[in-house]
Scaffold this motif. Structure first.
Motif, PDB file in Angstrom:
ATOM      1  N   GLU A 110       0.911  -1.150   0.029  1.00 51.37           N
ATOM      2  CA  GLU A 110       0.106  -0.159   0.079  1.00 51.37           C
ATOM      3  C   GLU A 110       0.836   1.329   0.068  1.00 51.37           C
ATOM      4  OE1 GLU A 110      -0.328  -2.573   2.162  1.00 51.37           O
ATOM      5  OE2 GLU A 110      -2.245  -3.305   1.055  1.00 51.37           O
ATOM      6  N   LYS A 111       1.930   1.303   0.645  1.00 49.72           N
ATOM      7  CA  LYS A 111       2.872   2.458   0.939  1.00 49.72           C
ATOM      8  C   LYS A 111       3.594   2.560  -0.496  1.00 49.72           C
ATOM      9  CE  LYS A 111       6.493   4.827   3.512  1.00 49.72           C
ATOM     10  NZ  LYS A 111       6.898   5.545   2.270  1.00 49.72           N
ATOM     11  N   MET A 112       3.964   1.597  -1.094  1.00 48.12           N
ATOM     12  CA  MET A 112       4.832   1.502  -2.023  1.00 48.12           C
ATOM     13  C   MET A 112       3.565   2.371  -3.262  1.00 48.12           C
ATOM     14  SD  MET A 112       6.775  -2.001  -2.166  1.00 48.12           S
ATOM     15  CE  MET A 112       7.558  -1.798  -3.806  1.00 48.12           C
ATOM     16  N   GLN A 113       2.506   1.834  -3.446  1.00 42.68           N
ATOM     17  CA  GLN A 113       1.574   2.192  -4.477  1.00 42.68           C
ATOM     18  C   GLN A 113       1.409   3.839  -4.157  1.00 42.68           C
ATOM     19  OE1 GLN A 113      -0.959  -1.972  -5.267  1.00 42.68           O
ATOM     20  NE2 GLN A 113      -1.717  -0.413  -4.036  1.00 42.68           N
ATOM     21  N   SER A 114       1.227   4.174  -3.011  1.00 42.95           N
ATOM     22  CA  SER A 114       0.791   5.447  -2.561  1.00 42.95           C
ATOM     23  C   SER A 114       1.851   6.562  -2.934  1.00 42.95           C
ATOM     24  CB  SER A 114       0.714   5.687  -1.104  1.00 42.95           C
ATOM     25  OG  SER A 114       0.447   6.927  -0.628  1.00 42.95           O
ATOM     26  N   ASP A 115       3.296   5.916  -2.670  1.00 44.50           N
ATOM     27  CA  ASP A 115       4.407   6.739  -3.102  1.00 44.50           C
ATOM     28  C   ASP A 115       4.377   7.003  -4.538  1.00 44.50           C
ATOM     29  OD1 ASP A 115       5.192   6.935  -0.499  1.00 44.50           O
ATOM     30  OD2 ASP A 115       6.695   5.234  -0.605  1.00 44.50           O
ATOM     31  N   SER A 142      -2.999  -0.628 -17.111  1.00 44.73           N
ATOM     32  CA  SER A 142      -2.211  -1.200 -15.895  1.00 44.73           C
ATOM     33  C   SER A 142      -2.128  -0.143 -14.749  1.00 44.73           C
ATOM     34  CB  SER A 142      -0.900  -1.750 -16.252  1.00 44.73           C
ATOM     35  OG  SER A 142      -1.207  -2.766 -17.285  1.00 44.73           O
ATOM     36  N   ASN A 143      -2.429   1.160 -15.010  1.00 45.88           N
ATOM     37  CA  ASN A 143      -2.048   2.152 -14.206  1.00 45.88           C
ATOM     38  C   ASN A 143      -3.229   2.099 -13.101  1.00 45.88           C
ATOM     39  OD1 ASN A 143      -1.030   4.743 -12.910  1.00 45.88           O
ATOM     40  ND2 ASN A 143      -0.576   5.486 -15.127  1.00 45.88           N
ATOM     41  N   SER A 144      -3.180   3.145 -12.078  1.00 47.75           N
ATOM     42  CA  SER A 144      -4.001   3.143 -10.994  1.00 47.75           C
ATOM     43  C   SER A 144      -5.297   4.035 -11.685  1.00 47.75           C
ATOM     44  CB  SER A 144      -3.629   3.863  -9.946  1.00 47.75           C
ATOM     45  OG  SER A 144      -3.199   5.235 -10.127  1.00 47.75           O
ATOM     46  N   ALA A 145      -6.451   3.848 -11.033  1.00 52.66           N
ATOM     47  CA  ALA A 145      -7.807   4.544 -11.551  1.00 52.66           C
ATOM     48  C   ALA A 145      -7.529   6.188 -11.118  1.00 52.66           C
ATOM     49  CB  ALA A 145      -8.976   3.883 -10.680  1.00 52.66           C
ATOM     50  N   GLU A 146      -6.733   6.285  -9.995  1.00 55.66           N
ATOM     51  CA  GLU A 146      -6.765   7.731  -9.385  1.00 55.66           C
ATOM     52  C   GLU A 146      -5.868   8.657 -10.677  1.00 55.66           C
ATOM     53  OE1 GLU A 146      -7.301   5.139  -6.082  1.00 55.66           O
ATOM     54  OE2 GLU A 146      -5.943   5.229  -7.731  1.00 55.66           O
ATOM     55  N   LEU A 147      -4.657   7.830 -11.095  1.00 54.23           N
ATOM     56  CA  LEU A 147      -3.838   8.529 -11.861  1.00 54.23           C
ATOM     57  C   LEU A 147      -4.501   8.657 -13.492  1.00 54.23           C
ATOM     58  CD1 LEU A 147      -0.236   7.196 -11.007  1.00 54.23           C
ATOM     59  CD2 LEU A 147      -1.239   9.557 -10.519  1.00 54.23           C
ATOM     60  N   THR A 148      -5.133   7.585 -13.779  1.00 54.71           N
ATOM     61  CA  THR A 148      -5.763   7.641 -14.949  1.00 54.71           C
ATOM     62  C   THR A 148      -6.775   8.827 -15.017  1.00 54.71           C
ATOM     63  OG1 THR A 148      -5.788   5.283 -14.972  1.00 54.71           O
ATOM     64  CG2 THR A 148      -7.386   6.129 -16.614  1.00 54.71           C
ATOM     65  N   GLN A 149      -7.683   8.853 -14.087  1.00 54.82           N
ATOM     66  CA  GLN A 149      -8.636   9.848 -14.138  1.00 54.82           C
ATOM     67  C   GLN A 149      -7.979  11.310 -14.018  1.00 54.82           C
ATOM     68  OE1 GLN A 149     -11.615   9.953 -14.043  1.00 54.82           O
ATOM     69  NE2 GLN A 149     -12.583   7.856 -13.185  1.00 54.82           N
ATOM     70  N   GLU A 150      -6.865  11.560 -13.459  1.00 63.12           N
ATOM     71  CA  GLU A 150      -5.964  13.064 -13.378  1.00 63.12           C
ATOM     72  C   GLU A 150      -5.619  13.050 -14.668  1.00 63.12           C
ATOM     73  OE1 GLU A 150      -5.348  15.042 -11.127  1.00 63.12           O
ATOM     74  OE2 GLU A 150      -5.796  14.083  -9.134  1.00 63.12           O
ATOM     75  N   ASN A 205       2.011   7.118  -6.796  1.00 61.75           N
ATOM     76  CA  ASN A 205       0.897   7.910  -7.121  1.00 61.75           C
ATOM     77  C   ASN A 205       1.386   9.334  -6.989  1.00 61.75           C
ATOM     78  OD1 ASN A 205      -0.804   6.064  -8.121  1.00 61.75           O
ATOM     79  ND2 ASN A 205      -2.172   5.791  -6.223  1.00 61.75           N
ATOM     80  N   GLN A 206       1.822   9.544  -5.646  1.00 63.22           N
ATOM     81  CA  GLN A 206       2.226  11.014  -5.165  1.00 63.22           C
ATOM     82  C   GLN A 206       3.111  11.474  -6.088  1.00 63.22           C
ATOM     83  OE1 GLN A 206       3.528  10.854  -1.335  1.00 63.22           O
ATOM     84  NE2 GLN A 206       1.579  10.124  -0.408  1.00 63.22           N
ATOM     85  N   MET A 207       4.240  10.496  -6.670  1.00 60.03           N
ATOM     86  CA  MET A 207       5.230  10.949  -7.383  1.00 60.03           C
ATOM     87  C   MET A 207       4.652  11.327  -8.772  1.00 60.03           C
ATOM     88  SD  MET A 207       8.172   8.254  -6.043  1.00 60.03           S
ATOM     89  CE  MET A 207       9.652   8.935  -7.369  1.00 60.03           C
ATOM     90  N   ALA A 208       3.646  10.724  -9.334  1.00 64.08           N
ATOM     91  CA  ALA A 208       3.282  10.738 -10.707  1.00 64.08           C
ATOM     92  C   ALA A 208       2.054  11.737 -10.909  1.00 64.08           C
ATOM     93  CB  ALA A 208       2.671   9.323 -11.202  1.00 64.08           C
ATOM     94  N   VAL A 209       1.314  11.928  -9.842  1.00 68.23           N
ATOM     95  CA  VAL A 209       0.396  12.906 -10.192  1.00 68.23           C
ATOM     96  C   VAL A 209       0.463  14.277 -10.868  1.00 68.23           C
ATOM     97  CG1 VAL A 209       0.345  13.808  -7.807  1.00 68.23           C
ATOM     98  CG2 VAL A 209      -1.965  13.571  -9.130  1.00 68.23           C
TER      99      VAL A 209
END
Length: 231
Positions: A69-74, A112-120, A76-80
């Motif tokens: 979970e932390k890896m995925q969160s990190d 294969s990306n996250s829903a959050e980043l795809t939406q952004e 996401n934060q870097m990519a947003v």
């Protein structure tokens, strides 16, 4: 090919968006936090994996002890911020999406990306509202090259897979679309340039960018109109 279909499904990174370059930068920065140099084969090894599968791979290969979970969160934060300000649509993509939408086609994202980043990313480029469905590998049992993600979209729409066209930029993505029973058009990207011959062999078609499809459609329309005038 697309004019005969009821829907089109697009991979996002490297296909619809010019974004593969940023993931290499992120991997360099992220691994650097642990004193690890970027392996040259990393992108090839993880292509097609869901973000969860990628995190598992990082833990196993690099011995990172952070939680999944932390890896995925990190990440996401870097990519947003990249997605909000630095990642553009591929050349001709917007025009093709609009034409498809005007033709009454269903439009989907299978990433294969996250829903959050795809939406952004889609919202930052002003195309989110054009898509009927956004599906991520996290929502299916197995990521690409398994066909799960594409079959999931087809199932939601109630459309036979043979009536859908897929756009992909990597071999695993093309294989996933073909295994789903869909026609697949490979899209050129600098990240996969060394595998052009492989993509051409696997896919039903290959384009340098989306303007090629628009140009071919325009030329086809001119031929039809000239034929009508002669008759």
């Amino acid at each position: 090919m697309w004019q005969e279909k009821e829907g089109a499904i697009f991979d996002m990174d490297g296909t619809l968006m010019d974004s593969m370059w940023m993931w290499r930068d992120i991997d360099i920065e992220y691994l650097g936090r642990f004193g690890i140099a970027l392996p040259e084969d990393l992108q090839l090894q993880i292509e097609g994996m869901s973000i969860h599968e990628t995190a598992v791979y990082f833990r196993e290969r690099f011995g990172i002890t952070d939680s999944i979970e932390k890896m995925q969160s990190d990440w996401n934060q870097m990519a947003v911020e990249y997605y909000r300000t630095k990642v553009p649509l591929k050349k001709g993509a917007r025009e093709l999406l609009l034409k498809m939408k005007e033709a009454g086609m269903r439009l989907g994202i299978a990433t294969s990306n996250s829903a959050e980043l795809t939406q952004e990313c889609l919202e930052a480029n002003g195309v989110r509202d054009l898509f009927d469905t956004i599906r991520t590998s996290r929502e299916v049992q197995t990521g690409k090259p398994a066909p799960d993600i594409y079959l999931s979209v087809a199932g939601e729409w109630g459309i036979d897979p043979s009536k859908l066209v897929v756009f992909e930029d990597i071999p695993n993505g093309v294989i996933a679309g073909k295994r789903a029973g869909m026609e697949v058009i490979a899209v050129a990207d600098p990240f996969s340039a060394d595998r052009k011959a492989v993509l051409q062999d696997l896919a039903d078609g290959y384009i340098d960018d989306f303007t090629q499809i628009l140009q071919e459609e325009s030329e086809r329309g001119q031929v039809i109109e000239e034929s009508r005038q002669r008759n």
